[in-house]
Design an enzyme around this catalytic site. Structure first.
Site, PDB file in Angstrom:
ATOM      1  N   ASN A   7       0.882  -1.181   0.000  1.00 48.73           N
ATOM      2  CA  ASN A   7       0.000   0.000   0.000  1.00 48.73           C
ATOM      3  C   ASN A   7       0.917   1.228   0.000  1.00 48.73           C
ATOM      4  OD1 ASN A   7      -1.814   2.027   0.453  1.00 48.73           O
ATOM      5  ND2 ASN A   7      -2.713   1.127   2.296  1.00 48.73           N
ATOM      6  N   ARG A  91      -2.502  -2.054  -3.534  1.00 47.71           N
ATOM      7  CA  ARG A  91      -3.706  -1.261  -3.361  1.00 47.71           C
ATOM      8  C   ARG A  91      -3.647  -0.110  -4.364  1.00 47.71           C
ATOM      9  NH1 ARG A  91      -5.381   2.875   1.375  1.00 47.71           N
ATOM     10  NH2 ARG A  91      -7.491   3.200   0.641  1.00 47.71           N
ATOM     11  N   HIS A 180     -12.868   2.787  -0.323  1.00 43.59           N
ATOM     12  CA  HIS A 180     -12.936   1.740   0.727  1.00 43.59           C
ATOM     13  C   HIS A 180     -13.675   0.493   0.223  1.00 43.59           C
ATOM     14  CE1 HIS A 180     -12.846   5.341   3.692  1.00 43.59           C
ATOM     15  NE2 HIS A 180     -11.618   4.805   3.651  1.00 43.59           N
ATOM     16  N   ARG A 241     -11.340  15.822   7.202  1.00 42.48           N
ATOM     17  CA  ARG A 241     -12.053  16.201   5.968  1.00 42.48           C
ATOM     18  C   ARG A 241     -13.491  16.611   6.283  1.00 42.48           C
ATOM     19  NH1 ARG A 241     -10.755  10.773   2.769  1.00 42.48           N
ATOM     20  NH2 ARG A 241      -8.729  10.499   3.751  1.00 42.48           N
ATOM     21  N   GLU A 397      -8.434  -5.189   4.738  1.00 42.69           N
ATOM     22  CA  GLU A 397      -8.284  -4.844   3.325  1.00 42.69           C
ATOM     23  C   GLU A 397      -7.086  -5.551   2.700  1.00 42.69           C
ATOM     24  OE1 GLU A 397      -8.827  -0.796   4.945  1.00 42.69           O
ATOM     25  OE2 GLU A 397      -9.598  -0.305   2.976  1.00 42.69           O
TER      26      GLU A 397
END
Ligand code: ADP
Length: 411
Positions: A7, A91, A180, A241, A397
């Protein structure tokens, strides 16, 4: 068969090496501060020493070289040579309109990823650096890209088209993509299996609540809507965010601050969300503590004097999560299962309780004692009599990436 999962971010590179016969992690770690100075954390699972030290990492190529050196070294290693890495799974944050599933990386895939840079200019270049560094270090090892956006390719047109001039979709690929995806896919599949819902038109809402947070409406195992959009800024408020706000705010804030669009976007991406409201922290552990909640149970101590803005930032977050859940009940035509996952979803009884207390009107009730239990594996926190099952499911993940990689290289 061993699969290395990568990743890659702009200055970091996380990795996990999986033994896919047992689906266990042989080693994992993180290269940090790539291009600045460099730091490597490496943790083998075979009892050998962990490594945690500054080392020079001028580019991603040196980072991959350092990872391979540690994985194969006498002191820290878990494999005897590079030939024991059978495949690499990457990823990839954005797959644009081209990728509906994971892909074996070849020149064409690289070209399409290059084209996706305009949709995710911060993330894709970093993903490509990770891919190129691995291709250079392991030229004969197959590499697979697993896209955050792919699970959401089943979202119908009416949910992914923005109400802006249609030409931006046609000419520039501007639409809701969602992120996601590997996490929403993983936890919804576990719930379907756990509850025996295969093929039963199940209506599931998955809440991935971490540093970045998104919700997905999953009908019969397929995503039909999600809160993030063409970028991961849309949807529920996050650590830093803003999530969905009136788009005119960009103009309003730029006028107040005298900032450019780029600088204003920085405020909305990095200085907003719960951090923006409470002014101190984006980490829910700190915020809950400041709001007077017990770290383990999430129960609020009545004798505590909660920090007003910490409490307000949690209230705004939980309200928005509950509001989106309500809207997805409409999208799904009902709700069978509500799933909490990721750092906050798995570890914060406080957030789960606050969100679910706002959903009692649609028949969602959780058992307070079960909810105060620490998860670690699947935890059913449903109260007897609740119309909706409420599950806490740890996401993984990296395992999804490793499984997709295995599937593609076995074809
Ligand atoms: P990322 O998006 O970086 O993968 P994670 O899913 O790891 O994020 O979530 C990280 C967040 O989870 C932290 O910022 C923190 O807010 C939250 N978190 C972790 N542990 C707890 C806890 N025990 N209680 C509340 N929040 C927690």
């Amino acid at each position: 068969m061993n699969v290395l999962v990568i990743n890659a971010g702009s200055s970091s590179l996380k990795y996990q090496l999986f033994n896919m016969q047992t689906e266990t992690i042989l080693a994992k770690g993180n290269c940090d501060r790539i291009g600045i100075d460099g730091h490597l954390k490496h943790k083998p699972s075979n009892g050998k020493n962990a490594f945690d030290s500054d080392i020079p990492l001028p580019t991603h190529a040196e980072a991959i070289a350092a990872v391979i050196e540690k994985l194969t070294s006498d002191d820290y290693g878990v494999i005897s040579s590079l030939s024991e890495i059978n495949a690499v799974g990457h990823r990839a944050v954005h797959g644009g309109r081209k990728f509906f599933g994971s892909a074996l990386i070849d020149d064409e895939v690289i070209d399409i990823l290059e084209d996706c840079i305009r949709l995710a200019p911060l993330h894709i270049p970093a993903n490509l650096m990770g891919i190129r560094a691995c291709q250079k270090a392991m030229p004969n090892v197959p590499q697979v890209a697993v896209f955050d956006t792919a699970f959401h390719h089943t979202i119908p047109e009416h949910a992914y088209i923005y109400p802006i001039p249609y030409k931006y979709y046609e000419n520039n690929d501007i639409r809701r993509y969602g992120f996601h995806g590997t996490s929403h896919r993983f936890v919804s599949a576990i719930a379907i299996e756990h509850l025996g819902l295969e093929g039963k038109n199940s209506k599931i809402i998955t809440c991935h609540l971490g540093n970045g947070s998104s919700l997905a409406a999953v009908l019969d195992g397929k995503s039909i809507d999600t809160t993030m959009g063409v970028t991961p800024l849309e949807g529920i408020p996050m650590g830093t965010r803003c999530g969905s706000v009136d788009p005119s705010l960009i103009d309003v804030i730029s006028s107040i601050e005298g900032t450019s669009i780029k600088e204003t976007m920085d405020i909305l991406n990095k200085k907003s969300g719960v951090l923006g409201i409470n002014g101190k922290s984006s980490d829910f552990r700190d915020i809950e503590l400041a709001a007077g909640a017990d770290a383990d149970t999430g129960f609020v101590d009545s004798s505590a004097t909660p920090d007003k803005l910490a409490k307000l930032s949690l209230d705004v977050f939980c309200y928005q999560v509950a509001k989106f859940i309500g809207s997805y009940v409409v999208s799904l035509g009902g709700l069978d299962v509500l799933i909490f996952t990721a750092g906050i979803g798995e570890n914060s009884p406080y957030v789960r309780r606050e969100v679910c207390s706002l959903l009692e009107g649609i028949g969602v009730y959780i058992d307070e004692q079960k909810n105060a239990t620490r998860a670690g594996s699947l935890l059913d926190v449903t109260k007897d009599g609740s119309k909706v099952k409420v599950l806490v499911i740890p996401t993984n993940e990296e395992l999804v990436i490793a499984r997709d990689t295995m599937e593609l290289i076995s074809k």
